[in-house]
Design a protein around this motif. Structure first.
Motif, PDB file in Angstrom:
ATOM      1  N   PRO A  85       0.831  -1.218   0.000  1.00 39.92           N
ATOM      2  CA  PRO A  85       0.000   0.000   0.000  1.00 39.92           C
ATOM      3  C   PRO A  85       0.862   1.263   0.000  1.00 39.92           C
ATOM      4  N   ALA A  86       0.398   2.254  -0.751  1.00 34.15           N
ATOM      5  CA  ALA A  86       1.215   3.458  -0.962  1.00 34.15           C
ATOM      6  C   ALA A  86       1.294   4.343   0.276  1.00 34.15           C
ATOM      7  N   GLY A  87       0.268   4.325   1.112  1.00 31.23           N
ATOM      8  CA  GLY A  87       0.317   5.243   2.253  1.00 31.23           C
ATOM      9  C   GLY A  87      -0.694   4.898   3.324  1.00 31.23           C
ATOM     10  N   GLY A  88      -0.722   5.729   4.339  1.00 32.24           N
ATOM     11  CA  GLY A  88      -1.696   5.576   5.416  1.00 32.24           C
ATOM     12  C   GLY A  88      -1.343   4.443   6.365  1.00 32.24           C
ATOM     13  N   VAL A  94       1.074  -3.287   6.915  1.00 33.91           N
ATOM     14  CA  VAL A  94       1.583  -4.294   5.976  1.00 33.91           C
ATOM     15  C   VAL A  94       3.109  -4.369   6.060  1.00 33.91           C
ATOM     16  N   LEU A  95       3.763  -3.215   6.128  1.00 31.55           N
ATOM     17  CA  LEU A  95       5.234  -3.227   6.197  1.00 31.55           C
ATOM     18  C   LEU A  95       5.725  -3.808   7.518  1.00 31.55           C
TER      19      LEU A  95
END
Ligand SMILES: N[C@@H](CCC(=O)N[C@@H](CS)C(=O)NCC(=O)O)C(=O)O
Length: 207
Positions: A85-88, A94-95
């Motif tokens: 996911p790119a952000g938020g 997830v990371l």
């Protein structure tokens, strides 16, 4: 894209599963590379200075030497839903799971190398500590599983799948299913995905 790696490496499998899931498997050519923690290979080190696989070489001359970094690169190459996911808050969740799974794989690979040493040369306290940390990681994932399942398929799912797949490949005696039964059906369903089916671990020295 040339991917230096081996069918024995869980980090390489993570990248290959990611490539299948993002429709990029056809663009990745696996270049066989064998590594040993105490056997630096000058040919591999010319590409990957830390002697690690996976390493990805792009046509533009980029060399990327870490499975998560390579996945991030692959994620930038396709137009479908991102697996990172790119952000938020979603991105950090997830990371975080991906980092935990990656750390567990590092402990497992160390453990594997330790077990390959002569019994007299092994450090039993080190082996005990590695086992403790891996079991603790599994317990965390079992507790987090309902939250992981709520989320869209991502690098976190792939990374955990690679941990459990590597346990089956190299650490069957650990019997993770008995200690963490909650993870078993989840893993069984994940293992049915074509990306996992096409990247099953294989040890060429045993065939
Ligand atoms: N953090 C790295 C770890 C890669 C790694 O440890 N790979 C192992 C093989 S599974 C390796 O190449 N070990 C050889 C060495 O460290 O000399 C990643 O995610 O790619």
């Amino acid at each position: 894209l040339r991917l230096y790696g081996s069918s024995r490496s869980p980090f390489v499998r993570k990248v290959l599963v990611f490539a299948h899931e993002t429709g990029l498997a056809g663009a990745v050519r696996l270049v066989p590379a064998t590594v040993g923690l105490a056997l630096p290979d000058p040919a591999l080190m010319a590409i990957s200075p830390l002697n690690r696989i996976p390493a990805l070489c792009t046509d533009a001359g980029l060399v990327l030497c870490d499975s998560s970094l390579i996945c991030e690169y692959l994620d930038s190459l396709h137009g479908a839903e991102r697996l990172i996911p790119a952000g938020g808050e979603e991105r950090w969740r997830v990371l975080q799971w991906n980092a935990l799974a990656g750390g567990m794989l590092e402990q497992l690979v160390l453990w594997r190398f330790e077990l390959l040493r002569e019994p007299a040369a092994r450090s039993e306290p080190l082996v005990a500590a590695l086992e403790l940390k891996v079991r603790s990681g599994l317990a965390r994932f079992e507790a987090d599983l309902p939250r992981l399942c709520e989320r869209a398929f991502s690098i976190a799912h792939i990374a955990l799948g690679c941990v459990l797949g590597y346990l089956d490949f190299r650490f069957a005696a650990l019997d993770w299913r008995s200690a963490h039964p909650g993870l078993d059906p989840w893993h069984a369903a994940l293992a049915e995905r074509p990306s996992f089916q096409r990247t099953v671990h294989h040890d060429p020295s045993k065939t």
